[in-house]
Design an enzyme around this catalytic site. Structure first.
Site, PDB file in Angstrom:
ATOM      1  N   HIS A   1      47.085  16.905  33.161  1.00  0.00           N
ATOM      2  CA  HIS A   1      46.136  17.700  32.388  1.00  0.00           C
ATOM      3  C   HIS A   1      44.912  17.985  33.253  1.00  0.00           C
ATOM      4  O   HIS A   1      44.533  17.172  34.104  1.00  0.00           O
ATOM      5  CB  HIS A   1      45.723  16.929  31.135  1.00  0.00           C
ATOM      6  CG  HIS A   1      45.001  17.745  30.102  1.00  0.00           C
ATOM      7  ND1 HIS A   1      45.469  18.944  29.616  1.00  0.00           N
ATOM      8  CD2 HIS A   1      43.819  17.523  29.455  1.00  0.00           C
ATOM      9  CE1 HIS A   1      44.635  19.417  28.694  1.00  0.00           C
ATOM     10  NE2 HIS A   1      43.622  18.578  28.587  1.00  0.00           N
TER      11      HIS A   1
ATOM     12  N   ASN B   1      37.256  19.399  26.804  1.00  0.00           N
ATOM     13  CA  ASN B   1      38.695  19.560  26.715  1.00  0.00           C
ATOM     14  C   ASN B   1      38.990  20.972  26.193  1.00  0.00           C
ATOM     15  O   ASN B   1      38.085  21.685  25.773  1.00  0.00           O
ATOM     16  CB  ASN B   1      39.282  18.489  25.786  1.00  0.00           C
ATOM     17  CG  ASN B   1      40.730  18.172  26.099  1.00  0.00           C
ATOM     18  OD1 ASN B   1      41.419  18.942  26.754  1.00  0.00           O
ATOM     19  ND2 ASN B   1      41.191  17.032  25.622  1.00  0.00           N
TER      20      ASN B   1
END
Length: 453
Positions: A373, A394
């Site tokens: 990620h 995020n």
């Protein structure tokens, strides 16, 4: 020479015998803690049982330096985190120039071009390896996932440099950009069939393979255009700033828009990683065979550095007013509902009464970790010149954490962060010079070639 008794005992050790199973069952029943954990975990998710509440409640979400005053984005059911993180980095300067609080570049625009470039990149790799057996390890790895959503920092830069950017209004999200599974399924089938045709023409000469490749790319173009729409060649750009003043830039190409509104010198950024394996010397550059998206674009190259330097450079960039793109193994020691990471957040050894510890190098060697990620550091808590915790933007929407901004304790950074993108000028002179050396080439399946999704 072994005796018959030794051979018999060795055979028993190799297979699961009734006697062995009985011993395991006796050992399990002899420990009261096992029954307690069995009762708990059969009724409750294991992460709720293993959660160390002392660690969780001890995490303070405040930081001494933070930059974000904008809303988070949402990649939804797609693996575009690396792309979102890159565009989130660039939108800070664009919003400032536009005089608006919130702004988004079109993630769908870059997704379209990434899919098309990756298809071309894959087909070129198939042509280059078409004389190898189909079960050759490199060929098998190429065929395993011809067009994943994931990517690396250098791949993001390559897309922006070649295809520019557009505002989200010029190419908004579609059902398939927000949920890529069905599109990727059909695209993989199309590309694997193309790979079969190209491999079958290995002895027919380059021109036959090039004709087939063009036919496959035409079909790819149709498929992704059906799912994602068509990238605009020009668009009318006008907006109203936060003071209510109307502005119009007129008709722009994606390249012109990027030239006007990208406020960071992307060509100056380099990728640094922390790879502590003994086979990966510090101060050396690396690349991964066949990793990339844009054929003839800049290769994916990174410089191996100590993790403390990654922390120091990321901290200095944030204190200096600039967020930092980074890649990590996101699901390790993560509590999603609270939006936190800490290296000791879950006590799995206590639940299972078994050792779990491996250092970062061993986790890489034994396929226990890799980069999964990419996100953006937007804040850091500094005490006595060192980072204590990090604030993270995020791209999973506003529902979790602090409206989508997560908290990472510094313990987690050292264990699970793998790479950052920073300006070359920020590096110590000896490391900046090391970037000019030819990179060590790693095989396609090396864990450091993993793509952030």
């Amino acid at each position: 020479m072994t005796t018959g008794d030794e051979d018999s005992r060795r055979a028993m050790d190799r297979s699961l015998t009734p006697d062995q199973l009985g011993l395991f069952e006796e050992e399990f029943a002899a420990r009261p803690g096992n029954r307690l954990m069995q009762n708990a975990v059969t009724q409750t998710p294991v992460d709720d049982v293993a959660l160390d509440r002392r660690v969780l409640t001890g995490i303070d979400h405040s930081v001494s330096h933070h930059l974000d005053a904008w809303r988070v984005t949402n990649q939804k059911q797609s693996g575009r985190c690396w792309m979102f993180a890159g565009l989130n980095l660039l939108r800070v300067g664009a919003a400032r120039k536009l005089g608006v609080k919130d702004f988004e570049f079109s993630q769908n625009h870059l997704l379209w071009w990434d899919k098309f470039e990756k298809a071309n990149h894959f087909l070129e790799a198939v042509i280059e390896t078409s004389d190898r057996e189909v079960d050759d390890r490199t060929v098998a790895h190429l065929l395993a996932d011809p067009t994943s959503d994931g990517g690396q920092w250098n791949m993001f830069v390559a897309l922006v440099a070649k295809h520019g950017l557009v505002p989200k209004s010029a190419m908004p999200e579609t059902a398939s950009s927000s949920a890529t599974r069905a599109m990727n399924r059909d695209l993989k089938t199309l590309l694997r069939r193309g790979a079969r045709e190209l491999r079958g023409q290995a002895g027919e000469g380059a021109e036959a393979q090039r004709r087939t490749k063009r036919e496959v790319l035409a079909a790819v173009h149709r498929l992704i255009s059906i799912h994602l729409g068509t990238p605009p060649q020009r668009f009318l750009w006008q907006w109203e700033d936060t003071d209510g003043v109307f502005h119009r830039d007129g008709w722009l190409t994606p390249a012109q828009f990027a030239a006007s509104y990208v406020q960071l010198p992307l060509e100056e950024y380099v990728c640094l990683v922390h790879d502590p394996r003994a086979t990966s010397p510090v101060g050396r550059t690396f690349t991964v065979e066949y990793l990339g998206n844009v054929v003839d674009g800049p290769p994916v190259v990174y410089l191996n550095t100590p993790v403390e330097l990654l922390k120091s450079l990321a901290m200095d960039a944030i204190v200096g007013g600039e967020p930092v793109w980074f890649g990590c193994d996101v699901e390790k020691m993560m509590r999603a509902d609270a939006g936190v990471w800490d290296a000791a957040l879950f006590d799995y050894p206590a639940v299972y009464d078994a050792p779990f510890a491996m250092d970062k190098a061993d986790r890489l060697l034994h396929h226990e970790t890799q980069m999964t990620h990419a996100m953006l550091f937007t804040g850091v808590d500094v005490l006595d010149g060192s980072p204590r915790r990090w604030r993270v933007e995020n791209s999973w929407g506003e529902e979790k954490a602090d409206k989508g901004f997560w908290t990472m304790n510094d313990s987690w950074f050292g264990e699970h962060v793998f790479e950052i993108a920073v300006r070359r000028s920020a590096l110590p002179p000896e490391l900046a010079a090391a970037l000019d050396q030819p990179p060590i080439v790693l095989p396609l399946w090396d864990p450091m070639g993993a793509l952030a999704d």
